[in-house]
Scaffold this active site. Structure first.
Site, PDB file in Angstrom:
ATOM      1  N   GLN B 260       0.827  -1.198   0.000  1.00  0.00           N
ATOM      2  CA  GLN B 260       0.000   0.000   0.000  1.00  0.00           C
ATOM      3  C   GLN B 260       0.866   1.255   0.000  1.00  0.00           C
ATOM      4  OE1 GLN B 260      -2.953   1.368  -1.060  1.00  0.00           O
ATOM      5  NE2 GLN B 260      -3.456  -0.625  -0.234  1.00  0.00           N
ATOM      6  N   HIS B 263       2.421   3.070  -3.165  1.00  0.00           N
ATOM      7  CA  HIS B 263       1.626   3.871  -4.115  1.00  0.00           C
ATOM      8  C   HIS B 263       2.072   5.328  -4.104  1.00  0.00           C
ATOM      9  CE1 HIS B 263      -1.218   1.244  -5.996  1.00  0.00           C
ATOM     10  NE2 HIS B 263      -1.538   0.690  -4.856  1.00  0.00           N
ATOM     11  N   GLU B 328     -10.490   1.104   3.241  1.00  0.00           N
ATOM     12  CA  GLU B 328     -10.659   0.746   1.830  1.00  0.00           C
ATOM     13  C   GLU B 328     -10.370  -0.754   1.645  1.00  0.00           C
ATOM     14  OE1 GLU B 328      -7.667   2.457  -0.662  1.00  0.00           O
ATOM     15  OE2 GLU B 328      -8.763   2.046  -2.517  1.00  0.00           O
ATOM     16  N   HIS B 329      -9.184  -1.193   2.091  1.00  0.00           N
ATOM     17  CA  HIS B 329      -8.804  -2.606   2.026  1.00  0.00           C
ATOM     18  C   HIS B 329      -8.661  -3.140   3.441  1.00  0.00           C
ATOM     19  CE1 HIS B 329      -6.853  -0.669  -1.552  1.00  0.00           C
ATOM     20  NE2 HIS B 329      -7.391  -1.693  -2.186  1.00  0.00           N
ATOM     21  N   ASP B 362      -6.051  -6.619  -6.145  1.00  0.00           N
ATOM     22  CA  ASP B 362      -5.800  -5.433  -6.972  1.00  0.00           C
ATOM     23  C   ASP B 362      -5.779  -5.779  -8.453  1.00  0.00           C
ATOM     24  OD1 ASP B 362      -5.572  -3.762  -4.839  1.00  0.00           O
ATOM     25  OD2 ASP B 362      -3.382  -3.724  -4.803  1.00  0.00           O
ATOM     26  N   HIS B 421     -53.139  17.569  -8.113  1.00  0.00           N
ATOM     27  CA  HIS B 421     -52.797  16.185  -7.784  1.00  0.00           C
ATOM     28  C   HIS B 421     -54.051  15.422  -7.365  1.00  0.00           C
ATOM     29  CE1 HIS B 421     -48.628  17.617  -7.692  1.00  0.00           C
ATOM     30  NE2 HIS B 421     -48.204  16.380  -7.509  1.00  0.00           N
TER      31      HIS B 421
END
Lengths: 430, 430
Positions: B260, B263, B328-329, B362, B421
């Site tokens: 991770q 990145h 996220e993960h 991934d 209506h």
């Protein structure tokens, strides 16, 4: 009174574009005001929330207790309704609940050839904020339509905010909150209410998503806090598009056009019809019925500025135009609406057959009345249970899968120059 | 090197909040620049798009033909790959396609007791824009993950935009576009690419939704055009949270944290573990393995600023913290991950068991790698087929239903003061 167009006139597409054009009037001043309010609520919580509520809503409030309505008060509001209203609200709520139960998504998993388990886990959001406009646009039906899908999804806490301009609150709105399972109500509104829900204050709990319509300050604030919390959509004015074969009672069609136009001056009512004589009849009905309407000024303004009766070559062309417009509400007032359904690509809700006027769907047929406006049906959907559930991917790799997938992942990671990704995958190769 | 925390220390929650804090750095200057670019593209189309591409990307271009890559060129890029890369890309694409096919939603209808037909019609979006970042973040796997769900949903036209800073283009990215069914590629990027997709130009067709990650200009532009078109999400930096029982190889855990962190410097890697000795072992592995990594500077910066090894009381507390973080993960590097699943509420993707490192997911396990970041898993989901399909409500009221629903709708419309209506509903009562 209302614009007449014909699809064969040379500049028809240009006129249609002009008719459909809509931009919300946010500007730099509004954005600045909203940013200031958001920052103030974020820093000063309840104190700022009370300050803005007193300032903007013309009310008196010393503490958050003055801006809180608890469950017993909601129940009390329900008890004050007459039997007919109670029954109507209950039937509507039940029908809406039944329909939305069909939208509930379930967790699924499967095992692939190499023994790897894959799937998708479904969970509800924990806490949702429901914005309800105050004043003339405080509709109990909107409370049902926003709250019930969240409850069906399994959301535990449902926080409603509704401003009370000059202290006015509609009992029917509180009654609707009661029967749809709202947990707590704060009588705050505007950008300050959106900020309180997005960031939390000492009293207002931070929510995970904010739904419900509001004015330009509310819409601007929602756009800013999007990402901190989820939001539903930025709604434009309401619209109806009617495709008619010319064989429905013209009074019905006129009244259906009115039912959209009576919302506000920006609402849009359009008829597509291949029958020139029928269009004339609808025009006569409009002329005859308009003076009988309480909201005749609003209806007349909406029809004049944004309405149109459009003669098309045939029903097929009407469908093509409808797909181009991507209307919020599409009424198919024809003999055999089912036969048209395959060709209709973009619409928030489709009202099929002469019986099915929009207002039945607005209140009680079952489907949601929160629908994508201004052509956004091209890419978005009615509010639903799926807006209050979320998904988590599930992956459980088998020994065999670890080798197979490890080699593929390592090759692709090498290609992207991500060494740790590659090594992490290679460790798992048996 | 990396922060050590213990859930029992007195100011733990405060330290954790600080660690998790993330705000994207948009500011008034960026917003103003983006607004100007959007307005220019809206007014001047291709001319403005060429102007900004030349200005920002350091390229030469006279016409849009210089900024267009057609299908044969995509195919050619695929043909240049070696067999191993071709095979890896194809296996990954097949697995991603298979998984996403399980997400396809189907139209449903039912008839209720009074003969009224209700339902939900599913249609794909017509045309989708896929933003692919240029330079160091141009990942072929991202092309697969964004394009394949759209194709599975039935989207006919898939327009990809990718900037080519100084003319550089990654062949693997074009190859990925080819095998995932992209229709056309324009080599443009930034806010100008988002504007071209949202408004359309003479050459770039207007799309219905824009997906894919980008820098702060791209994110700011997406936020502005949201409503004109759909957007996926505003992504923050990537994160991994690992819950480990202390019995996985510590090198594996260290490398998973690296995968991770490599990145970018803002990426976040956190380990939750009740075993103090194991945490020490992971720290030793980090120390040992870090010097072997090509991206050691990025990894070291990310671990130092945003990483943490957190000792928890037990696994149950680790799960509670994970739900609070909504990662996220989420890697469950434990003996029996299935037993934990019911308690996990918020996570983009859940990687179960010691075999299942994030990088397998991934690239090729099947589920999407575009996932909600920065705690937005509280309210949002992985990118999926459901992002490229939309729903239209169906209502076809029977004669019996027209009477039943007409009375309920009329009562509620009366309560809201909406006369048209009510009248529209009353007309249908038999």
């Amino acid at each position: 009174m209302i614009t007449n167009l014909n699809s064969t006139q040379p500049n028809f597409q240009e006129k249609l574009s002009k008719l459909l054009a809509w931009e919300s009037v946010s500007n730099a001043d509004i954005a600045k005001t909203v940013d200031e309010i958001l920052a103030d609520i974020k820093s000063n919580g309840d104190t700022a929330l009370i300050h803005y509520s007193v300032k903007f809503d013309g009310i008196t409030a010393d503490t958050m207790a003055d801006l809180t309505i608890d469950l017993p008060a909601l129940k009390e509001a329900y008890e004050t309704l007459n039997e007919k209203e109670k029954k109507a609200l209950t039937i509507a709520a039940d029908r809406v609940r039944n329909y939305h139960q069909k939208q509930v998504q379930k967790t699924w998993t499967y095992t692939d050839d190499d023994g790897t388990m894959l799937g998708q886990k479904i969970t509800p959001l924990d806490r949702v904020g429901l914005y309800v406009p105050g004043g003339k646009a405080a509709y109990p039906s909107s409370v049902l339509m926003n709250a019930i899908p969240a409850k069906v999804a399994g959301v535990e806490e449902l926080i409603m905010v509704v401003p009370t301009p000059n202290g006015v609150i509609v009992q029917l709105v509180l009654a609707a909150a009661y029967i749809s399972g709202v947990t707590r109500v704060f009588t705050v509104g505007g950008a300050q209410a959106i900020a309180a829900l997005a960031y939390g204050t000492e009293t207002v709990p931070r929510v995970d998503k904010i739904v419900g319509p509001g004015n330009i300050y509310v819409a601007t604030a929602k756009r800013v806090v999007f990402g901190q919390v989820g939001i539903d959509m930025i709604a434009g004015p309401s619209e109806i598009l009617i495709i008619c074969d010319g064989k429905t009672n013209p009074d019905w069609i006129a009244m259906d056009l009115f039912s959209q136009a009576e919302h506000d001056e920006d609402a849009q009512s359009i008829l597509l019809c291949p029958d020139a004589d029928f269009i004339k009849k609808v025009e006569a009905s409009i002329k005859k019925l308009l003076p009988t309407m309480n909201r005749k000024d609003i209806i007349a303004a909406a029809l004049k500025d944004r309405g149109a009766l459009i003669q098309t070559k045939d029903i097929a062309e009407a469908i093509t135009l409808s797909n181009q417009i991507a209307p919020e509400h599409l009424e198919l007032s024809v003999e055999n609406p089912k036969s048209m359904l395959d060709d209709i690509k973009h619409a928030g809700a489709i009202f099929m057959g002469r019986n099915t006027c929009e207002s039945l769907g607005d209140y009680c047929a079952g489907p949601n009345h929160v629908l994508p406006t201004s052509g956004t049906a091209r890419f978005s959907s009615p509010l639903g249970v799926y807006d209050f559930q979320k998904k988590s991917s599930l992956i459980m790799v088998s020994d065999e899968g670890a080798t197979l997938l490890g080699e593929v992942a390592a090759t692709l990671a090498d290609g992207e120059g991500l060494q740790a990704h590659a090594q992490s995958a290679r460790y798992r190769i048996k």
